[in-house]
Scaffold this active site. Structure first.
Site, PDB file in Angstrom:
ATOM      1  N   LYS A  23       0.841  -1.219   0.000  1.00 14.46           N
ATOM      2  CA  LYS A  23       0.000   0.000   0.000  1.00 14.46           C
ATOM      3  C   LYS A  23       0.863   1.251   0.000  1.00 14.46           C
ATOM      4  O   LYS A  23       0.618   2.186  -0.754  1.00 14.46           O
ATOM      5  CB  LYS A  23      -0.896   0.005   1.245  1.00 14.46           C
ATOM      6  CG  LYS A  23      -1.662   1.304   1.445  1.00 14.46           C
ATOM      7  CD  LYS A  23      -2.467   1.299   2.710  1.00 14.46           C
ATOM      8  CE  LYS A  23      -1.749   1.877   3.898  1.00 14.46           C
ATOM      9  NZ  LYS A  23      -1.626   3.354   3.896  1.00 14.46           N
ATOM     10  N   ASP A 117      -5.141   8.278   8.847  1.00 10.46           N
ATOM     11  CA  ASP A 117      -5.208   7.602  10.141  1.00 10.46           C
ATOM     12  C   ASP A 117      -5.035   8.555  11.318  1.00 10.46           C
ATOM     13  O   ASP A 117      -4.254   9.493  11.259  1.00 10.46           O
ATOM     14  CB  ASP A 117      -4.092   6.564  10.235  1.00 10.46           C
ATOM     15  CG  ASP A 117      -4.319   5.426   9.263  1.00 10.46           C
ATOM     16  OD1 ASP A 117      -5.484   5.121   8.994  1.00 10.46           O
ATOM     17  OD2 ASP A 117      -3.323   4.866   8.794  1.00 10.46           O
TER      18      ASP A 117
END
Ligand code: UD1
Length: 422
Positions: A23, A117
């Protein structure tokens, strides 16, 4: 309706698991495609939500983006828009990496301050200072980073900290600057090397990839290429920790074990048998793991993204562990959820002390970010009863086929849908 995972504790994980592209690499490689007019092809891409989200960011800049299975095609026009769509960028932290390529190609860029996040404050000062050294003006205006330059020129840049994102943005602007740029105290992560390899294939002149000093000789233009993303070392390590925690025996394929040298050494010290191979490794844990200390640091140190896995392992190890977090200060929020599962853990500043217990105890818990979510599922694998892990959209952002991979390894886990619990 909200999705959660039901994890039935107690199964020993065995077998093989295939890991696909990283990712943290693919999103930067997609951004790098902005640097060359024409069609760039990226293979071994993970099928995670962040890839189409990054596709949306690139479409908003004028690219055509196609996704089929593990392949992404990006056709970049001669004339790019320089303003990234606020809504798309907000959803995805990594989208800030379009800043450097846009500045390189268009000599101006406007990118919303990204979301992502909740693991701590994530300023962009090093990105901006580096771009300023290359001759750009860069300010925060109305929620966006705005940068422009008459001319981008090579410069000596010293980073305060080997920031992954700042290294990538400065690198991607410098490849199209005039003259030589040297980035000192650059990040050395394997994903940075992957980006350098793709940029070199596109015609960029870069030396020092994988060291703390990157030297870039700017060129006038780059050309599109085809590139295969490196395997995801964080996903691979997650399966390694899962094997160790469940006293299992798992072979992880598709990851270079050298990207996990320190992690595998730690697991060996905790009692696991480790067999590295060329593009795979096996982790077998014959008995209860022995407690160890972990200190998170930039690569080649122990990755902060694996801190939740280290805490989950420590929670069931024999003895007391100290885990020191040096990269993202808010990551210890994960410990509150671990305590719900019966972990004997407490924090003091950027240290956590974890006294291992024989068995955790199931409870409803909430994922606060991708890696915390994965860490909670690992903890649930060694808890009595059924652990419900909520807010699993976080996990889906980073782990393709997460539930399927775990089930193939023998875990009892299912995805369930019901009204949100809080
Ligand atoms: C990337 C990874 C993330 C990983 C992190 C560290 C992606 C998409 N994300 O995030 O999974 O946890 O590297 O390995 O690749 N900092 C500043 N000023 C800046 C930039 C960073 O103070 O301008 C600080 C951050 O707050 C943090 C530290 O530097 O404390 C490291 O951040 P950085 O390496 O930049 O992480 P990201 O690139 O955001």
């Amino acid at each position: 309706m909200s999705e959660h995972f039901k994890v039935h504790g107690g199964a020993r994980l065995t077998g093989e698991v295939q890991v696909v592209g990283a990712k943290n690499s693919v999103l930067k490689l997609m951004a790098a495609s902005l640097l060359a007019e024409g069609t760039t092809t990226i293979t071994n891409c993970p099928e995670i939500l962040d890839v189409p989200l990054m596709g949306d960011v690139l479409r908003g800049l004028g690219c055509e983006v196609g996704v089929a299975g593990d392949t992404v095609w990006i056709t970049t026009p001669a004339e790019l828009k320089h303003e990234a769509d606020y809504g798309s960028v907000y959803k995805l932290r990594a989208s800030v990496c379009v800043l450097g390529p846009l500045l390189g190609r268009c000599r101006r860029a406007k990118v919303a301050l990204p979301g992502g996040d909740a693991i701590g404050s994530r300023p962009l000062d090093m990105h901006q200072n580096g771009l300023r050294r290359l001759g750009a003006r860069s300010e925060i205006e109305h929620g966006c980073v705005v940068a422009d330059a008459e001319n981008l020129h090579g410069a000596q840049i010293w980073l305060d900290f080997p920031s992954v994102g700042a290294t990538e943005n400065i690198l991607m602007a410098a490849v199209l600057a005039q003259g030589t740029t040297v980035i000192d105290n650059a990040a050395r992560e394997p994903e940075i090397i992957d980006l350098c390899v793709m940029l070199q294939q596109m015609g960029a002149l870069i030396s020092g990839a994988g060291t703390s000093t990157l030297t870039i000789d700017g060129v006038d233009a780059l050309h599109p290429t085809e590139h295969r993303v490196i395997g995801d070392r964080i996903v691979g390590a997650t399966w390694a920790f899962a094997a160790a925690m469940t006293r299992g025996d798992v072979t992880v394929r598709g990851v270079d074990p050298h990207h996990l040298d320190l992690v595998l050494e730690k697991l060996r010290l905790s009692g696991a048998h480790i067999e590295p191979d060329r593009d795979s490794f096996r982790v077998a844990m014959p008995e209860r793991p022995t407690a160890l200390d972990f200190v998170t640091l930039p690569y080649p140190g122990f990755a902060t993204d694996l801190q939740p896995m280290a805490i989950a392992l420590s929670a069931i190890s024999d003895g007391t562990s100290m885990i020191t977090e040096n990269v993202f200060e808010a990551r210890f929020r994960f410990i509150e959820e671990m305590v719900r599962l019966g972990a004997d853990a407490r924090t003091d500043g950027h240290h956590a002390v974890v006294r291992g217990v024989e068995r955790l105890s199931s409870a409803p818990v909430w994922a606060s970010d991708i890696r915390a979510g994965a860490g909670l599922v690992l903890a649930g694998l060694w808890a009595d009863g059924v652990t419900e892990v909520w807010d699993v959209f976080h996990i889906d952002r980073g782990y393709p086929r997460f539930v399927e991979n775990l089930r193939d390894l023998g875990a009892h886990i299912e995805r369930a849908t019901s009204p949100p619990q809080r």
